[in-house]
Design a protein around this motif. Structure first.
Motif, PDB file in Angstrom:
ATOM      1  N   PHE A 130      74.806  53.807  75.692  1.00 44.44           N
ATOM      2  CA  PHE A 130      76.127  53.192  75.792  1.00 44.44           C
ATOM      3  C   PHE A 130      76.224  52.221  76.962  1.00 44.44           C
ATOM      4  CE2 PHE A 130      76.554  57.354  73.832  1.00 44.44           C
ATOM      5  CZ  PHE A 130      77.316  57.096  72.729  1.00 44.44           C
ATOM      6  N   THR A 131      75.622  52.581  78.071  1.00 36.75           N
ATOM      7  CA  THR A 131      75.820  51.804  79.292  1.00 36.75           C
ATOM      8  C   THR A 131      74.990  50.533  79.327  1.00 36.75           C
ATOM      9  OG1 THR A 131      74.121  53.147  80.397  1.00 36.75           O
ATOM     10  CG2 THR A 131      76.415  53.845  80.621  1.00 36.75           C
ATOM     11  N   ALA A 132      73.912  50.454  78.539  1.00 41.64           N
ATOM     12  CA  ALA A 132      73.064  49.256  78.565  1.00 41.64           C
ATOM     13  C   ALA A 132      73.818  48.079  77.947  1.00 41.64           C
ATOM     14  CB  ALA A 132      71.767  49.520  77.804  1.00 41.64           C
ATOM     15  N   ARG A 133      73.638  46.912  78.554  1.00 37.08           N
ATOM     16  CA  ARG A 133      74.223  45.689  78.010  1.00 37.08           C
ATOM     17  C   ARG A 133      73.397  45.248  76.806  1.00 37.08           C
ATOM     18  NH1 ARG A 133      77.704  42.649  81.412  1.00 37.08           N
ATOM     19  NH2 ARG A 133      78.093  43.678  83.401  1.00 37.08           N
ATOM     20  N   SER A 134      73.917  45.455  75.623  1.00 32.88           N
ATOM     21  CA  SER A 134      73.176  45.175  74.398  1.00 32.88           C
ATOM     22  C   SER A 134      74.158  44.801  73.292  1.00 32.88           C
ATOM     23  CB  SER A 134      72.362  46.411  73.976  1.00 32.88           C
ATOM     24  OG  SER A 134      73.232  47.446  73.565  1.00 32.88           O
ATOM     25  N   PRO A 135      73.654  44.204  72.203  1.00 32.79           N
ATOM     26  CA  PRO A 135      74.531  43.864  71.075  1.00 32.79           C
ATOM     27  C   PRO A 135      74.783  45.033  70.125  1.00 32.79           C
ATOM     28  CG  PRO A 135      72.322  43.077  70.644  1.00 32.79           C
ATOM     29  CD  PRO A 135      72.295  43.684  72.026  1.00 32.79           C
ATOM     30  N   LEU A 136      74.427  46.256  70.517  1.00 33.94           N
ATOM     31  CA  LEU A 136      74.576  47.418  69.651  1.00 33.94           C
ATOM     32  C   LEU A 136      76.041  47.628  69.273  1.00 33.94           C
ATOM     33  CD1 LEU A 136      72.779  49.655  68.425  1.00 33.94           C
ATOM     34  CD2 LEU A 136      73.439  51.091  70.356  1.00 33.94           C
ATOM     35  N   GLN A 137      76.291  47.723  67.946  1.00 34.59           N
ATOM     36  CA  GLN A 137      77.659  47.883  67.460  1.00 34.59           C
ATOM     37  C   GLN A 137      77.873  49.189  66.706  1.00 34.59           C
ATOM     38  OE1 GLN A 137      78.819  44.466  65.148  1.00 34.59           O
ATOM     39  NE2 GLN A 137      78.406  43.023  66.810  1.00 34.59           N
ATOM     40  N   VAL A 138      76.810  49.768  66.178  1.00 33.97           N
ATOM     41  CA  VAL A 138      76.915  51.008  65.399  1.00 33.97           C
ATOM     42  C   VAL A 138      75.888  51.993  65.934  1.00 33.97           C
ATOM     43  CG1 VAL A 138      76.729  52.056  63.119  1.00 33.97           C
ATOM     44  CG2 VAL A 138      77.695  49.756  63.355  1.00 33.97           C
ATOM     45  N   LEU A 139      76.340  53.203  66.254  1.00 34.71           N
ATOM     46  CA  LEU A 139      75.460  54.253  66.760  1.00 34.71           C
ATOM     47  C   LEU A 139      75.781  55.553  66.050  1.00 34.71           C
ATOM     48  CD1 LEU A 139      73.330  55.332  68.716  1.00 34.71           C
ATOM     49  CD2 LEU A 139      75.152  55.684  70.405  1.00 34.71           C
ATOM     50  N   HIS A 140      74.758  56.150  65.412  1.00 33.88           N
ATOM     51  CA  HIS A 140      74.891  57.436  64.737  1.00 33.88           C
ATOM     52  C   HIS A 140      73.942  58.424  65.400  1.00 33.88           C
ATOM     53  CE1 HIS A 140      76.584  55.785  60.657  1.00 33.88           C
ATOM     54  NE2 HIS A 140      77.179  55.264  61.705  1.00 33.88           N
ATOM     55  N   LEU A 141      74.476  59.549  65.839  1.00 35.51           N
ATOM     56  CA  LEU A 141      73.693  60.638  66.410  1.00 35.51           C
ATOM     57  C   LEU A 141      73.822  61.831  65.459  1.00 35.51           C
ATOM     58  CD1 LEU A 141      74.793  60.375  70.159  1.00 35.51           C
ATOM     59  CD2 LEU A 141      72.796  59.340  69.066  1.00 35.51           C
ATOM     60  N   ILE A 142      72.720  62.176  64.788  1.00 38.35           N
ATOM     61  CA  ILE A 142      72.737  63.193  63.743  1.00 38.35           C
ATOM     62  C   ILE A 142      71.761  64.303  64.117  1.00 38.35           C
ATOM     63  CG2 ILE A 142      72.399  63.647  61.280  1.00 38.35           C
ATOM     64  CD1 ILE A 142      72.895  60.667  60.800  1.00 38.35           C
ATOM     65  N   HIS A 147      81.426  47.538  79.383  1.00 40.65           N
ATOM     66  CA  HIS A 147      80.863  46.308  78.817  1.00 40.65           C
ATOM     67  C   HIS A 147      80.222  46.536  77.452  1.00 40.65           C
ATOM     68  CE1 HIS A 147      81.542  44.384  82.678  1.00 40.65           C
ATOM     69  NE2 HIS A 147      80.904  45.389  83.268  1.00 40.65           N
ATOM     70  N   SER A 148      80.383  47.701  76.871  1.00 46.48           N
ATOM     71  CA  SER A 148      79.755  48.014  75.590  1.00 46.48           C
ATOM     72  C   SER A 148      80.448  47.275  74.452  1.00 46.48           C
ATOM     73  CB  SER A 148      79.801  49.521  75.336  1.00 46.48           C
ATOM     74  OG  SER A 148      79.328  49.822  74.046  1.00 46.48           O
ATOM     75  N   GLN A 149      79.646  46.867  73.452  1.00 47.91           N
ATOM     76  CA  GLN A 149      80.164  46.230  72.246  1.00 47.91           C
ATOM     77  C   GLN A 149      80.203  47.191  71.062  1.00 47.91           C
ATOM     78  OE1 GLN A 149      78.217  42.477  71.370  1.00 47.91           O
ATOM     79  NE2 GLN A 149      77.831  42.077  73.533  1.00 47.91           N
ATOM     80  N   LEU A 150      80.041  48.471  71.320  1.00 45.56           N
ATOM     81  CA  LEU A 150      79.972  49.478  70.258  1.00 45.56           C
ATOM     82  C   LEU A 150      81.312  49.569  69.517  1.00 45.56           C
ATOM     83  CD1 LEU A 150      77.807  51.530  69.255  1.00 45.56           C
ATOM     84  CD2 LEU A 150      79.065  53.258  70.543  1.00 45.56           C
ATOM     85  N   ARG A 151      81.242  49.483  68.186  1.00 39.93           N
ATOM     86  CA  ARG A 151      82.436  49.549  67.350  1.00 39.93           C
ATOM     87  C   ARG A 151      82.514  50.835  66.526  1.00 39.93           C
ATOM     88  NH1 ARG A 151      82.983  43.466  64.703  1.00 39.93           N
ATOM     89  NH2 ARG A 151      83.149  42.316  66.680  1.00 39.93           N
ATOM     90  N   GLU A 152      81.376  51.443  66.262  1.00 44.20           N
ATOM     91  CA  GLU A 152      81.355  52.637  65.406  1.00 44.20           C
ATOM     92  C   GLU A 152      80.463  53.702  66.030  1.00 44.20           C
ATOM     93  OE1 GLU A 152      80.827  52.016  61.158  1.00 44.20           O
ATOM     94  OE2 GLU A 152      79.365  53.649  61.128  1.00 44.20           O
ATOM     95  N   LEU A 153      80.991  54.909  66.161  1.00 45.01           N
ATOM     96  CA  LEU A 153      80.255  56.035  66.740  1.00 45.01           C
ATOM     97  C   LEU A 153      80.413  57.239  65.829  1.00 45.01           C
ATOM     98  CD1 LEU A 153      78.667  57.443  69.005  1.00 45.01           C
ATOM     99  CD2 LEU A 153      80.850  57.862  70.162  1.00 45.01           C
ATOM    100  N   VAL A 154      79.261  57.836  65.434  1.00 46.47           N
ATOM    101  CA  VAL A 154      79.241  59.030  64.595  1.00 46.47           C
ATOM    102  C   VAL A 154      78.413  60.093  65.302  1.00 46.47           C
ATOM    103  CG1 VAL A 154      78.561  60.019  62.382  1.00 46.47           C
ATOM    104  CG2 VAL A 154      79.496  57.702  62.471  1.00 46.47           C
ATOM    105  N   VAL A 155      78.997  61.257  65.524  1.00 44.11           N
ATOM    106  CA  VAL A 155      78.312  62.400  66.118  1.00 44.11           C
ATOM    107  C   VAL A 155      78.369  63.523  65.093  1.00 44.11           C
ATOM    108  CG1 VAL A 155      78.183  63.970  68.069  1.00 44.11           C
ATOM    109  CG2 VAL A 155      79.028  61.644  68.417  1.00 44.11           C
ATOM    110  N   ASP A 156      77.219  63.834  64.502  1.00 41.16           N
ATOM    111  CA  ASP A 156      77.172  64.758  63.375  1.00 41.16           C
ATOM    112  C   ASP A 156      76.162  65.866  63.667  1.00 41.16           C
ATOM    113  OD1 ASP A 156      77.166  66.076  60.985  1.00 41.16           O
ATOM    114  OD2 ASP A 156      76.557  64.375  59.761  1.00 41.16           O
TER     115      ASP A 156
END
Length: 521
Positions: A246-258, A275-284
């Motif tokens: 999350f903290t790294a400056r990157s273009p990551l927008q979708v992150l799924h942790l399964i 500074h995160s560009q994350l738009r979607e987070l899934v914790v499953d």
């Protein structure tokens, strides 16, 4: 009279001297045929001739799975082995024979997988110019056995696929042998060191890793990586590894942790990434006990499908869609409040809640957080042993709610009744809701508590227009944040029964709602 003989009609192909009509088709039509085949079959058509050897290079997706080369006897032996009694001695002759068959099949499948990938790399190395392979999606699945051939050939394939073929969507699944303990099989280490040049880092857009022991790829090193999916991360993974995503400056927008696990006893994931560009987070299915979203300014969609004890929302101004699902039979709590999962979620517009367990563990206390942005609410899979009126707690906290959908699950233990909520003890007698327009109750069984709850909504919700009561309907998810209703069987009630239900909902002793539409199906 002479006997007439039936003349045999020969196929037209026989008159043509065995002409290959399939190869006479245009290339575009042959490519369409190849795309409908599995990758293994499509690649094997290269032995038919020079023209066929060139066509598979245009396949947009390659799916190389070790499971495709496993023989049927492997699955039969594995099913028998899993069906053995838990107390059965592992030293018996029959069990040892099954284990030997399973291990032999896994070794042979791994060698066949490695041989096939090696041949693919050698054929790709001979291609030049326009004859190079052009694939956008690559999916790999291989066994983590004691042999290094499987992992070594995957390490060679990944850089070639991204650099030379132009792969943008990569999925790497390292399968553990089913009969091997987790502690005895090492996970796969993704070859970051082989993707260190600008060509590799600028192409990869979507990455899925399953069962990797090493740290996931640092998102800031991949300029185009927009979606990352991590599955089956081991329990030795430190929390700092997840925070770095999350903290790294990157273009990551979708992150799924399964099904990801973490080290330590605290297991509290604190996310502070302004500074995160994350738009979607899934914790499953993860092992985090607490998730604290302190700062994710671009987050729009959140799905928490695990037994997290605490979920807090901080600076998440764009968060509009939230899905919460807790379904463990044995959880870390016995009695808890809704504030543990909704604290700070005042801007959420659409909420899906699935809180299931044989006994109701939610305390009958309205949340202190005011859900002022909430307009759509789904309470799914309410156990039959729960008091169906408990969503009234959410209604008290959502003054601008417009649509309420409730699904009551039907189980064999419907006769088991849980504790009923004493609403007379709560300060909500004079409550009025002025925004709710539609109420849907799927799995309506015409019980007294269900009728009581719907009558309450008809009385206190002044703008309520429609009430749908569906007998045997279920919720069908369309993605993680939306849903639809599906009928499973016809309603057994007669028209007279339906008329009685409508009157029960629309008319009370001191009030009436004759204009309310009540649809019973």
């Amino acid at each position: 009279m002479p006997r007439l003989r039936r003349r045999r009609v020969r196929p037209r192909g026989d008159d043509d001297g065995g002409v290959d009509r399939l190869s006479s088709l245009p290339d575009d039509l042959l490519r369409l045929i190849l795309r409908r085949l599995d990758t293994r079959t499509a690649l094997s058509t290269a032995v038919l001739g020079r023209r066929w050897a060139r066509l598979p290079r245009d396949l947009p997706s390659l799916d190389l799975r070790v499971g495709d080369v496993l023989p049927p006897r492997y699955h039969r032996a594995l099913a028998i082995r899993r069906g053995c009694h838990p107390g059965h001695s592992t030293a018996s002759k029959a069990v040892r024979k099954l284990d030997a068959v399973i291990a032999q099949c896994e070794r042979r499948a791994t060698r066949a997988f490695a041989h096939g990938v090696t041949g693919l790399l050698e054929a790709a190395g001979a291609d030049e110019g326009d004859d190079r392979r052009r694939a956008k999606t690559l999916r790999l699945e291989f066994f983590l056995t004691g042999e290094e051939s499987g992992c070594a050939v995957v390490d060679r394939l990944i850089p070639a696929a991204i650099g030379a073929w132009g792969v943008e969507d990569l999925e790497v699944v390292a399968r553990r042998p089913p009969l091997l303990d987790d502690g005895l099989a090492a996970g796969y280490t993704f070859p970051h060191h082989l993707l260190d040049d600008e060509l590799h880092r600028s192409r990869l857009r979507r990455l899925t890793l399953a069962n990797c022991t090493a740290s996931p790829p640092p998102p800031h090193r991949y300029a185009a990586l927009a979606e990352l999916v991590l599955r089956d991360m081991p329990a030795s993974t430190p929390l700092a590894t997840y925070r770095a995503l999350f903290t790294a400056r990157s273009p990551l927008q979708v992150l799924h942790l399964i099904s990801c696990r973490c080290a330590g006893k605290e297991r509290r994931l604190v996310i502070s990434a302004p500074h995160s560009q994350l738009r979607e987070l899934v914790v499953d299915g993860c092992s985090f006990l607490a998730i604290d979203l302190r700062a994710l300014p671009a987050l729009e969609r959140l799905a928490c499908l695990t037994n997290t004890v605490e979920l807090r929302y901080g600076a998440v101004p764009r968060l509009t869609h939230v899905t919460l699902a807790f379904s463990s039979e044995k959880s870390a709590w016995e009695h808890d409040e809704l504030d543990r999962f909704l604290d700070g979620a005042s801007a959420v517009e659409s909420l899906v809640v699935r809180l299931t367990r044989p006994s109701r563990w939610i305390v009958a206390r309205p949340p202190e957080t005011r859900l002022r942005g909430l307009t759509r609410l789904l309470v799914a899979d309410v156990p039959a042993s729960w008091d169906v009126t408990w969503p009234r707690l959410l209604l008290l906290a959502a003054p601008y709610l417009e649509t309420l959908h409730i699904h009551v699950a039907r189980h064999k233990s419907e006769d088991e009744k849980g504790r009923e909520i004493s609403w007379n003890l709560l300060p909500s007698r004079k409550f009025r809701h002025r925004r709710l327009k539609e109420v849907v109750v799927a799995g309506f069984g015409r019980t007294w508590r269900q009728i009581f709850f719907v009558r309450y909504l008809a009385r206190v919700c002044k703008r309520l227009h429609r009430v749908f009561l569906f007998y045997n309907w279920c919720v069908q998810e369309t993605g993680l944040w939306d849903w639809d209703l599906k009928q499973q069987s016809d309603c057994p009630w007669s028209e007279e029964d339906k008329m009685v239900i409508r009157k029960q909902i629309k008319y009370g002793k001191a009030w009436c709602r004759p204009q309310l539409q009540v649809i019973v199906r």
